[in-house]
Design an enzyme around this catalytic site. Structure first.
Site, PDB file in Angstrom:
ATOM      1  CB  SER A 134      -0.847  -0.033   1.277  1.00 19.35           C
ATOM      2  OG  SER A 134      -1.470   1.212   1.491  1.00 19.35           O
ATOM      3  CE1 TYR A 146      -4.306  -2.161   5.006  1.00 16.18           C
ATOM      4  CE2 TYR A 146      -4.121   0.159   4.432  1.00 16.18           C
ATOM      5  CZ  TYR A 146      -4.338  -1.146   4.057  1.00 16.18           C
ATOM      6  OH  TYR A 146      -4.600  -1.438   2.735  1.00 16.18           O
TER       7      TYR A 146
HETATM    8  P1  NAD Z   1     -11.746  -5.911   0.153  1.00 18.25           P
HETATM    9  O1  NAD Z   1     -12.197  -5.727   1.560  1.00 18.25           O
HETATM   10  O2  NAD Z   1     -12.706  -5.688  -0.963  1.00 18.25           O
HETATM   11  O3  NAD Z   1     -11.096  -7.379  -0.014  1.00 18.25           O
HETATM   12  C1  NAD Z   1     -10.405  -8.042   0.987  1.00 18.25           C
HETATM   13  C2  NAD Z   1     -10.840  -9.512   0.985  1.00 18.25           C
HETATM   14  O4  NAD Z   1     -10.051 -10.221   1.951  1.00 18.25           O
HETATM   15  C3  NAD Z   1     -12.322  -9.702   1.377  1.00 18.25           C
HETATM   16  O5  NAD Z   1     -12.993 -10.460   0.388  1.00 18.25           O
HETATM   17  C4  NAD Z   1     -12.244 -10.454   2.702  1.00 18.25           C
HETATM   18  O6  NAD Z   1     -13.307 -11.373   2.904  1.00 18.25           O
HETATM   19  C5  NAD Z   1     -10.913 -11.165   2.584  1.00 18.25           C
HETATM   20  N1  NAD Z   1     -10.386 -11.545   3.901  1.00 18.25           N
HETATM   21  C6  NAD Z   1     -10.437 -10.815   5.052  1.00 18.25           C
HETATM   22  N2  NAD Z   1      -9.905 -11.516   6.069  1.00 18.25           N
HETATM   23  C7  NAD Z   1      -9.505 -12.712   5.546  1.00 18.25           C
HETATM   24  C8  NAD Z   1      -8.897 -13.872   6.111  1.00 18.25           C
HETATM   25  N3  NAD Z   1      -8.586 -13.940   7.411  1.00 18.25           N
HETATM   26  N4  NAD Z   1      -8.650 -14.913   5.308  1.00 18.25           N
HETATM   27  C9  NAD Z   1      -8.972 -14.854   3.997  1.00 18.25           C
HETATM   28  N5  NAD Z   1      -9.554 -13.796   3.394  1.00 18.25           N
HETATM   29  C10 NAD Z   1      -9.818 -12.734   4.169  1.00 18.25           C
HETATM   30  O7  NAD Z   1     -10.482  -4.952   0.028  1.00 18.25           O
HETATM   31  P2  NAD Z   1      -9.566  -4.526  -1.212  1.00 18.25           P
HETATM   32  O8  NAD Z   1      -9.483  -3.050  -1.159  1.00 18.25           O
HETATM   33  O9  NAD Z   1      -9.968  -5.195  -2.474  1.00 18.25           O
HETATM   34  O10 NAD Z   1      -8.151  -5.046  -0.687  1.00 18.25           O
HETATM   35  C11 NAD Z   1      -7.355  -6.011  -1.330  1.00 18.25           C
HETATM   36  C12 NAD Z   1      -5.914  -5.786  -0.870  1.00 18.25           C
HETATM   37  O11 NAD Z   1      -5.450  -4.536  -1.397  1.00 18.25           O
HETATM   38  C13 NAD Z   1      -5.743  -5.703   0.649  1.00 18.25           C
HETATM   39  O12 NAD Z   1      -4.512  -6.301   1.013  1.00 18.25           O
HETATM   40  C14 NAD Z   1      -5.671  -4.214   0.894  1.00 18.25           C
HETATM   41  O13 NAD Z   1      -4.993  -3.921   2.094  1.00 18.25           O
HETATM   42  C15 NAD Z   1      -4.891  -3.782  -0.334  1.00 18.25           C
HETATM   43  N6  NAD Z   1      -4.957  -2.363  -0.686  1.00 18.25           N
HETATM   44  C16 NAD Z   1      -6.132  -1.752  -0.966  1.00 18.25           C
HETATM   45  C17 NAD Z   1      -6.126  -0.406  -1.293  1.00 18.25           C
HETATM   46  C18 NAD Z   1      -7.380   0.337  -1.605  1.00 18.25           C
HETATM   47  O14 NAD Z   1      -7.303   1.561  -1.805  1.00 18.25           O
HETATM   48  N7  NAD Z   1      -8.525  -0.318  -1.660  1.00 18.25           N
HETATM   49  C19 NAD Z   1      -4.927   0.308  -1.349  1.00 18.25           C
HETATM   50  C20 NAD Z   1      -3.751  -0.348  -1.056  1.00 18.25           C
HETATM   51  C21 NAD Z   1      -3.769  -1.678  -0.733  1.00 18.25           C
END
Ligand code: NAD
Length: 272
Positions: free
Chosen positions: A152, A165
């Site tokens: 991130s 985070y």
């Molecule tokens: P999201 O919440 O849509 O997806 C995360 C998924 O992880 C969910 O489907 C959830 O059920 C699953 N999950 C949660 N706990 C879990 C566990 N213990 N075991 C298995 N699965 C589990 O979020 P997203 O934004 O699509 O995030 C995806 C990745 O991208 C994450 O690592 C997030 O930190 C990272 N990220 C997101 C952003 C953003 O702006 N959205 C920016 C930087 C990084």
């Protein structure tokens, strides 16, 4: 040129595959001919992604996983192998922040529940490390494989209000470097480990910080992010696909241990 980026026939396992970014990545890779194991704590979310993939003519299987439990991760690997054979590519997409580990005027840093802090740390860092242990061992045995972690912006510089985070994603970047060196030196130079660092994408885990839940309007923080993103918008899942295909394919075969920002210029901008 296409063959350099070709992932057809590859078996991909993606944790958090039922989420917004993971689901988009799973569908894109399946459309390119990869067979995809969509792994998520929420089986229904994984099944919805699989259904979209199979309806479009792709190959995918939904598997329940808790990335924080070794037995669950082992079971998920077994199911992937049963469905498609050895896993060529692991994407660690499970992660995210939580309101309970986020400071605000009512919840000072000094009072944050340590359990909430630990949960966010665990999900992002242990939830990346454990699948790397289980799937990585199978890759070490085969002397080949690709791992892609999801960091991130706060891997480079912490963001206000989200200390757990930020610390965890910084750990993901550091661990990506460590594991890349370890795999290449101890097992095989054909095992590569890299990460993407998405900028700001509006998804379920950050919606509460970026938009007002009643009006849907940008919060002050959401507006500030847009102001600090030279491309003047949030990212969309498809903004990640090109970088990911590059990191997963032979096009990057001499690249390991790096974390690539995909952020509309956010990390390059000094704010003035
Ligand atoms: P999201 O919440 O849509 O997806 C995360 C998924 O992880 C969910 O489907 C959830 O059920 C699953 N999950 C949660 N706990 C879990 C566990 N213990 N075991 C298995 N699965 C589990 O979020 P997203 O934004 O699509 O995030 C995806 C990745 O991208 C994450 O690592 C997030 O930190 C990272 N990220 C997101 C952003 C953003 O702006 N959205 C920016 C930087 C990084």
């Amino acid at each position: 040129m296409n063959s350099l980026f070709d992932l057809s026939g590859k078996t991909v396992a993606i944790t958090g595959g039922g989420g917004v970014l993971g689901g988009g990545i799973a569908q894109y890779l399946a459309a390119g001919g990869a067979q995809v194991a969509v792994l998520d704590l929420k089986l229904e979310a994984a099944e919805a992604v699989v259904s979209a993939i199979t309806t479009a003519g792709g190959r995918a299987v939904a598997v329940e996983i808790n990335v924080l439990e070794r037995d669950s991760v082992r079971n998920a690997l077994d199911q992937c192998v049963k469905a498609f054979g050895p896993v060529d590519i692991l994407i660690n997409g499970a992660g995210g922040n939580h309101p309970s580990a986020t400071t605000n005027p009512q919840q000072e840093f000094f009072d944050l529940p340590i359990e909430a802090f630990r949960k966010v740390m665990d999900l992002n860092i242990i939830g990346t490390i454990l699948p790397c242990m289980v799937f990585g061992k199978a890759m070490a045995d085969r002397e080949e494989g690709i791992i892609l972690n999801v960091a991130s912006m706060n891997a480079f510089k912490p963001l206000t209000r989200i200390p757990a985070y930020s610390a965890a994603k910084s750990g993901v970047k550091n661990f990506t470097e460590w594991l890349a060196v370890h795999m290449a030196q101890e097992y095989s130079p054909k095992i590569r480990v890299n990460a993407v660092a998405p900028g700001f994408f509006l998804t379920n885990q950050n919606r509460f910080l970026l938009t007002d839940k009643d009006t849907g309007e940008l919060t002050a923080r959401g507006q500030s992010i847009i102001n600090h993103t030279p491309m003047n918008r949030f990212g969309a899942p498809e903004d990640l696909y090109g970088t990911i295909v590059w990191l997963l394919s032979d096009a990057s075969k001499f690249v390991t241990g790096i974390t690539i920002p995909v952020d509309g210029g956010y990390s390059a901008f000094g704010g003035v």
